[in-house]
Design an enzyme around this catalytic site. Sequence first.
Site, PDB file in Angstrom:
ATOM      1  N   LYS A  41     -41.381  78.052 101.761  1.00 33.68           N
ATOM      2  CA  LYS A  41     -40.287  76.880 101.920  1.00 33.68           C
ATOM      3  C   LYS A  41     -40.448  76.264 100.186  1.00 33.68           C
ATOM      4  O   LYS A  41     -41.919  77.367  99.457  1.00 33.68           O
ATOM      5  CB  LYS A  41     -41.574  76.175 102.096  1.00 33.68           C
ATOM      6  CG  LYS A  41     -43.238  75.715 101.812  1.00 33.68           C
ATOM      7  CD  LYS A  41     -43.664  75.345 102.303  1.00 33.68           C
ATOM      8  CE  LYS A  41     -45.550  74.708 101.649  1.00 33.68           C
ATOM      9  NZ  LYS A  41     -46.136  74.417 102.945  1.00 33.68           N
ATOM     10  N   ARG A 139     -51.732  63.203 107.919  1.00 30.73           N
ATOM     11  CA  ARG A 139     -50.799  63.013 107.128  1.00 30.73           C
ATOM     12  C   ARG A 139     -49.683  63.431 107.733  1.00 30.73           C
ATOM     13  O   ARG A 139     -48.959  62.191 108.762  1.00 30.73           O
ATOM     14  CB  ARG A 139     -50.977  64.706 106.025  1.00 30.73           C
ATOM     15  CG  ARG A 139     -49.671  64.160 104.810  1.00 30.73           C
ATOM     16  CD  ARG A 139     -49.576  65.380 103.867  1.00 30.73           C
ATOM     17  NE  ARG A 139     -50.079  66.886 104.198  1.00 30.73           N
ATOM     18  CZ  ARG A 139     -49.808  68.316 104.207  1.00 30.73           C
ATOM     19  NH1 ARG A 139     -49.907  67.710 102.454  1.00 30.73           N
ATOM     20  NH2 ARG A 139     -49.111  69.356 104.807  1.00 30.73           N
ATOM     21  N   TYR A 277     -46.522  70.897  67.276  1.00 29.39           N
ATOM     22  CA  TYR A 277     -46.583  69.199  67.647  1.00 29.39           C
ATOM     23  C   TYR A 277     -48.130  69.016  67.349  1.00 29.39           C
ATOM     24  O   TYR A 277     -48.715  69.852  68.418  1.00 29.39           O
ATOM     25  CB  TYR A 277     -46.292  68.900  68.453  1.00 29.39           C
ATOM     26  CG  TYR A 277     -43.894  69.279  69.058  1.00 29.39           C
ATOM     27  CD1 TYR A 277     -43.859  68.509  68.052  1.00 29.39           C
ATOM     28  CD2 TYR A 277     -43.775  69.873  69.779  1.00 29.39           C
ATOM     29  CE1 TYR A 277     -42.523  68.273  68.109  1.00 29.39           C
ATOM     30  CE2 TYR A 277     -42.182  70.071  70.000  1.00 29.39           C
ATOM     31  CZ  TYR A 277     -41.878  69.299  69.248  1.00 29.39           C
ATOM     32  OH  TYR A 277     -40.276  69.404  69.215  1.00 29.39           O
ATOM     33  N   MET A 325     -41.054  72.309  74.441  1.00 27.82           N
ATOM     34  CA  MET A 325     -40.307  72.432  75.087  1.00 27.82           C
ATOM     35  C   MET A 325     -39.522  73.969  75.567  1.00 27.82           C
ATOM     36  O   MET A 325     -39.260  74.165  76.967  1.00 27.82           O
ATOM     37  CB  MET A 325     -39.411  71.600  75.185  1.00 27.82           C
ATOM     38  CG  MET A 325     -38.205  71.192  76.536  1.00 27.82           C
ATOM     39  SD  MET A 325     -36.581  70.389  75.982  1.00 27.82           S
ATOM     40  CE  MET A 325     -37.383  68.465  76.230  1.00 27.82           C
TER      41      MET A 325
HETATM   42  C1  LIG Z   1     -47.490  74.940 102.733  1.00 25.23           C
HETATM   43  C2  LIG Z   1     -48.022  75.752 104.714  1.00 25.23           C
HETATM   44  C3  LIG Z   1     -48.435  76.699 104.982  1.00 25.23           C
HETATM   45  C4  LIG Z   1     -48.742  77.848 104.518  1.00 25.23           C
HETATM   46  O1  LIG Z   1     -50.005  77.910 103.000  1.00 25.23           O
HETATM   47  P1  LIG Z   1     -50.336  78.806 102.398  1.00 25.23           P
HETATM   48  O2  LIG Z   1     -51.532  78.397 101.768  1.00 25.23           O
HETATM   49  O3  LIG Z   1     -49.457  79.238 101.480  1.00 25.23           O
HETATM   50  O4  LIG Z   1     -50.882  79.956 102.929  1.00 25.23           O
HETATM   51  C5  LIG Z   1     -48.669  76.376 107.172  1.00 25.23           C
HETATM   52  N1  LIG Z   1     -48.273  75.709 107.362  1.00 25.23           N
HETATM   53  C6  LIG Z   1     -47.568  74.673 106.713  1.00 25.23           C
HETATM   54  C7  LIG Z   1     -47.775  73.570 107.490  1.00 25.23           C
HETATM   55  C8  LIG Z   1     -47.721  74.509 105.723  1.00 25.23           C
HETATM   56  O5  LIG Z   1     -46.969  72.979 105.153  1.00 25.23           O
END
Ligand SMILES: *Cc1c(COP(=O)(O)O)cnc(C)c1O
Length: 388
Positions: A41, A139, A277, A325
């Site tokens: 992801k 959640r 800055y 930046m």
């Molecule tokens: C992001 C995520 C993972 C992976 O988590 P890590 O800590 O990067 O191993 C696993 N399960 C779900 C539901 C996630 O959102």
Amino acid sequence: MIRSTVARIDLDALKRNFLAIRSHLAAEPGRTPPSIIAVVKANAYGHGSERVALALEQAGATMLACADIEEGIVLRRAGVRVPVLVFGALSVSDLDGLFEYALTPTISTPSAARAVQTAAARHGITIGYHLKIDTGMNRLGFRYDNLRRTLPELLGSANLRLEAIYTHFATADDPEGSLFDDQRLRFDQALATIDALAPAAAGGVSSPVRSVRRHAGNSAALLRDSRVWYDVVRPGLLLYGIVPPPLASTVPLTPVMSLTSRVVAVKGLRPGEAVGYGARFRASAPATIAVVPAGYADGLDLRLEGRGQVLIRGRRAPIVGAVSMDMMTVDVTSLGDVQPGDEVVVVGRQGDESWQQIGVREMAAAIGTIPYEIVCRVGARIERQYSA
Ligand SMILES: *Cc1c(COP(=O)(O)O)cnc(C)c1O
């Protein structure tokens, strides 16, 4: 022409990490090793989801996971063929991507269940899904203690096929707390409840639950407790060669991303002069400053000022003055003869024999954040260069 600030992504290291995790999971005697859902992801944690996903598929990953349908579509368009699980909540309105791109949804609310059922019926197919149980993260997911009320409708949906049941830990990286064990036990309780519910909900046919897979473990959870391996684990961060702090691990992992740039200018400061800055870094003696063409627009955090370091000529140099930046400034006074064009390592290693290394964990600790944030924020302006 490419900019001098680049992220190098070592796909060979990524594949080796995947195999190292797999070996780790196979090392426990007397049990069938869990399979792996490789988590890609958020653009594969900033590493570039297309190349990373294809490399993981090549290494033997049998399922990938992403955050939403849009990310799943990117993976399919890149040529990913293995099943792709979508973790996130489904926006009830636009589910067609699930069907057009053969993605596997997570169903985590009753309304999503109805929406996917309606869409699947419209497409005239039965779609496999993973059921998410909320065991204490509060959640997404069906509450573990309310399943008898909420699940029968879902389990009875004609066009939905339960493939897996999962939960997610809130405190897997906290060895002290008790919530982790509470969640594990609640998940076991939920699995038993669903097992009892399913035959009735499915109209008396034999329980579908015994054949579904169960999963719970992210990187931290799979490192700390093999009881939560179940049938499948879901590592993300570990694949990228980073162990979630504060945990330690003997799994042989290699960082996949390094971040390098080149000095674009070298500047002398007289005593009393300031740089950047806010004029916050003031030289007390004659000083030499190197200008590095990467700033917060590239994802380099403002808090690196006075806290972070880079490597130049195999040695550490402190980041001084405001990160701006598009550039930042480092104090190279003690490094001797630094020249424009010299390589700057922001994350990674430098030097041949006595090489130095700045890890993502080190950078995260220096500025009070987590490694996840560091890699995810590496900016779109930074080109990813892949080596296989
Ligand atoms: C992001 C995520 C993972 C992976 O988590 P890590 O800590 O990067 O191993 C696993 N399960 C779900 C539901 C996630 O959102």
